[in-house]
Each structure stands twice: as C-alpha cells, then as structure tokens.
Design a protein around this motif. Structure first.
Motif, PDB file in Angstrom:
ATOM      1  N   LEU A  94      64.578  26.274 -27.941  1.00 53.48           N
ATOM      2  CA  LEU A  94      64.770  25.515 -28.568  1.00 53.48           C
ATOM      3  C   LEU A  94      64.260  24.273 -28.782  1.00 53.48           C
ATOM      4  O   LEU A  94      63.735  22.868 -29.323  1.00 53.48           O
ATOM      5  N   PHE A  95      63.603  23.425 -27.835  1.00 52.81           N
ATOM      6  CA  PHE A  95      62.833  22.786 -27.191  1.00 52.81           C
ATOM      7  C   PHE A  95      61.252  23.011 -26.371  1.00 52.81           C
ATOM      8  O   PHE A  95      60.390  22.036 -26.568  1.00 52.81           O
ATOM      9  N   PHE A  96      61.174  24.095 -26.525  1.00 56.38           N
ATOM     10  CA  PHE A  96      59.550  24.228 -26.218  1.00 56.38           C
ATOM     11  C   PHE A  96      58.948  25.028 -26.785  1.00 56.38           C
ATOM     12  O   PHE A  96      59.437  25.902 -27.879  1.00 56.38           O
ATOM     13  N   SER A  97      57.769  25.498 -27.626  1.00 51.35           N
ATOM     14  CA  SER A  97      56.909  25.587 -27.936  1.00 51.35           C
ATOM     15  C   SER A  97      56.452  27.096 -27.869  1.00 51.35           C
ATOM     16  O   SER A  97      55.628  27.814 -28.745  1.00 51.35           O
ATOM     17  N   ALA A  98      56.679  27.026 -26.475  1.00 51.73           N
ATOM     18  CA  ALA A  98      55.819  28.824 -26.239  1.00 51.73           C
ATOM     19  C   ALA A  98      57.132  29.879 -26.730  1.00 51.73           C
ATOM     20  O   ALA A  98      58.648  29.002 -27.405  1.00 51.73           O
ATOM     21  N   GLU A  99      56.370  30.939 -26.798  1.00 49.84           N
ATOM     22  CA  GLU A  99      57.594  31.979 -27.669  1.00 49.84           C
ATOM     23  C   GLU A  99      57.964  32.743 -26.272  1.00 49.84           C
ATOM     24  O   GLU A  99      57.971  33.156 -25.434  1.00 49.84           O
ATOM     25  N   ILE A 100      59.494  32.270 -26.280  1.00 50.60           N
ATOM     26  CA  ILE A 100      60.100  33.177 -24.597  1.00 50.60           C
ATOM     27  C   ILE A 100      60.919  33.990 -25.413  1.00 50.60           C
ATOM     28  O   ILE A 100      61.855  34.007 -26.442  1.00 50.60           O
ATOM     29  N   ARG A 101      61.093  35.295 -24.720  1.00 50.16           N
ATOM     30  CA  ARG A 101      61.696  36.763 -24.868  1.00 50.16           C
ATOM     31  C   ARG A 101      62.625  36.236 -23.427  1.00 50.16           C
ATOM     32  O   ARG A 101      62.042  36.778 -22.448  1.00 50.16           O
ATOM     33  N   ILE A 102      63.573  37.337 -23.685  1.00 50.84           N
ATOM     34  CA  ILE A 102      64.078  37.711 -22.785  1.00 50.84           C
ATOM     35  C   ILE A 102      64.764  38.785 -22.739  1.00 50.84           C
ATOM     36  O   ILE A 102      64.891  39.793 -23.729  1.00 50.84           O
ATOM     37  N   PHE A 103      64.204  40.063 -21.365  1.00 46.20           N
ATOM     38  CA  PHE A 103      64.556  41.292 -21.570  1.00 46.20           C
ATOM     39  C   PHE A 103      65.564  41.419 -19.621  1.00 46.20           C
ATOM     40  O   PHE A 103      65.017  40.383 -19.374  1.00 46.20           O
ATOM     41  N   SER A 104      65.424  42.877 -20.254  1.00 46.07           N
ATOM     42  CA  SER A 104      66.615  43.087 -19.199  1.00 46.07           C
ATOM     43  C   SER A 104      65.569  43.772 -18.240  1.00 46.07           C
ATOM     44  O   SER A 104      64.890  43.955 -18.546  1.00 46.07           O
ATOM     45  N   SER A 105      65.947  44.030 -17.243  1.00 41.97           N
ATOM     46  CA  SER A 105      65.531  44.522 -15.871  1.00 41.97           C
ATOM     47  C   SER A 105      65.359  45.945 -16.146  1.00 41.97           C
ATOM     48  O   SER A 105      64.028  46.438 -15.656  1.00 41.97           O
ATOM     49  N   GLN A 106      65.622  46.253 -17.715  1.00 38.20           N
ATOM     50  CA  GLN A 106      65.177  48.182 -17.726  1.00 38.20           C
ATOM     51  C   GLN A 106      63.684  47.394 -18.317  1.00 38.20           C
ATOM     52  O   GLN A 106      63.475  49.111 -18.697  1.00 38.20           O
ATOM     53  N   GLN A 107      64.067  46.939 -19.268  1.00 39.60           N
ATOM     54  CA  GLN A 107      62.508  46.556 -20.306  1.00 39.60           C
ATOM     55  C   GLN A 107      61.347  45.689 -19.096  1.00 39.60           C
ATOM     56  O   GLN A 107      60.874  45.535 -20.281  1.00 39.60           O
ATOM     57  N   ARG A 108      61.582  45.716 -18.325  1.00 39.17           N
ATOM     58  CA  ARG A 108      60.756  45.391 -17.294  1.00 39.17           C
ATOM     59  C   ARG A 108      59.251  45.860 -17.737  1.00 39.17           C
ATOM     60  O   ARG A 108      58.338  44.640 -17.468  1.00 39.17           O
ATOM     61  N   LEU A 109      58.384  46.664 -18.278  1.00 41.64           N
ATOM     62  CA  LEU A 109      57.635  47.584 -18.729  1.00 41.64           C
ATOM     63  C   LEU A 109      57.191  46.768 -20.441  1.00 41.64           C
ATOM     64  O   LEU A 109      56.021  46.102 -20.304  1.00 41.64           O
ATOM     65  N   GLU A 110      58.290  46.506 -20.909  1.00 41.61           N
ATOM     66  CA  GLU A 110      58.520  46.297 -22.234  1.00 41.61           C
ATOM     67  C   GLU A 110      57.472  44.370 -22.379  1.00 41.61           C
ATOM     68  O   GLU A 110      56.423  44.615 -22.214  1.00 41.61           O
ATOM     69  N   ALA A 111      58.586  43.600 -20.965  1.00 33.74           N
ATOM     70  CA  ALA A 111      58.037  42.525 -21.021  1.00 33.74           C
ATOM     71  C   ALA A 111      56.797  42.784 -20.121  1.00 33.74           C
ATOM     72  O   ALA A 111      56.048  41.277 -21.107  1.00 33.74           O
ATOM     73  N   ILE A 112      55.970  42.821 -19.226  1.00 31.11           N
ATOM     74  CA  ILE A 112      55.031  42.716 -19.076  1.00 31.11           C
ATOM     75  C   ILE A 112      53.888  43.509 -20.017  1.00 31.11           C
ATOM     76  O   ILE A 112      52.583  42.801 -19.743  1.00 31.11           O
ATOM     77  N   GLN A 113      54.113  44.673 -20.893  1.00 27.45           N
ATOM     78  CA  GLN A 113      53.520  44.363 -21.621  1.00 27.45           C
ATOM     79  C   GLN A 113      53.044  43.221 -22.977  1.00 27.45           C
ATOM     80  O   GLN A 113      51.775  43.496 -22.831  1.00 27.45           O
ATOM     81  N   TRP A 114      54.224  43.139 -22.607  1.00 26.77           N
ATOM     82  CA  TRP A 114      54.180  41.812 -24.372  1.00 26.77           C
ATOM     83  C   TRP A 114      53.586  40.552 -23.292  1.00 26.77           C
ATOM     84  O   TRP A 114      53.043  39.905 -24.365  1.00 26.77           O
ATOM     85  N   ILE A 115      53.744  40.147 -22.255  1.00 23.52           N
ATOM     86  CA  ILE A 115      53.413  38.805 -21.783  1.00 23.52           C
ATOM     87  C   ILE A 115      51.836  39.558 -21.586  1.00 23.52           C
ATOM     88  O   ILE A 115      51.113  38.208 -21.634  1.00 23.52           O
ATOM     89  N   SER A 116      51.400  40.352 -21.283  1.00 14.87           N
ATOM     90  CA  SER A 116      49.504  40.342 -21.422  1.00 14.87           C
ATOM     91  C   SER A 116      48.725  41.157 -22.556  1.00 14.87           C
ATOM     92  O   SER A 116      47.185  40.559 -22.676  1.00 14.87           O
ATOM     93  N   HIS A 117      49.206  40.961 -24.377  1.00 16.46           N
ATOM     94  CA  HIS A 117      48.853  40.887 -25.344  1.00 16.46           C
ATOM     95  C   HIS A 117      48.727  39.743 -25.681  1.00 16.46           C
ATOM     96  O   HIS A 117      49.169  38.308 -24.903  1.00 16.46           O
TER      97      HIS A 117
END
Length: 117
Positions: A94-117
C-alpha cells in the motif's frame, strides 16, 4: 546468518538463515545503499529460511529506510512461509510504488525468475 547475492547488476538478493537483528538490517541497508549509488532502480529478492529468527520489532525498525528508498525499487520478491511476514509484505504494498510479490519457499525458483525480468 545473512547471505547476499547478485542475480544481475541491478538485482540484489538476501537470504536470512539465522538472526534478523540490527546487524543484519544494517548489512542489508548498506548493500542496498551501495547499489543505489550506481543504479536508479533496483530489484530486490529477500528470503527467510526455517532457521531465520525474525521479530516484528526488527521488521518495524526497517520501515523508515524502506520509506526513504521505496521509490527506487521496481520489483521486490519476498520468499517466506511465515504468514505474519506475508501479511506485513501485503501491507507494505500500500505504501510503495514497487511491485511486491510474495512467494512460498516452494515457489523460490518462480520468484527468482520473476525478479530477473
């Protein structure tokens, strides 16, 4: 223990695997400041492990820094299985202009892929 890594020049990552205390917060903030001296915008990856010792008090202490630098982030990936950290991260959206996504530990690779693009 706090580990840091770089996925690309403008992407910085941290894994908290031990105490998330004032020392860890200072290390994160110092490394982020150093990157912000070089880049206008950063992507941030932060993950906690089952061994992480994170308190709400320490998380709250980092809010002023987040408010000061929050507009300098494009994407923030938060990888955690802790429900209260997921809720806190959702509130931060609510307070930041950045796109913030929350991932579970099982989604670690998905988080790395998302942050890299």
């Amino acid at each position: 223990m706090l580990s840091s890594f770089t996925l690309a020049d403008n992407i910085i990552g941290f894994i908290v695997d031990g105490p998330y205390d004032d020392v860890a917060v200072e290390r994160i903030q110092t490394q982020v400041k150093e990157k912000l001296e070089v880049f206008d915008k950063l992507n941030l990856y932060i993950e906690d492990t089952v061994n992480a010792d994170i308190s709400l008090k320490t998380v709250v202490k980092s809010v002023p820094f987040k408010l000061k630098t929050g507009n300098r982030f494009d994407r923030v990936a938060v990888v955690t299985d802790r429900k209260w950290l997921q809720v806190a991260s959702n509130i931060e959206k609510l307070f930041f202009s950045a796109e913030i996504r929350i991932f579970s530990s099982q989604q670690r690779l998905e988080a790395i892929q998302w942050i890299s693009h």
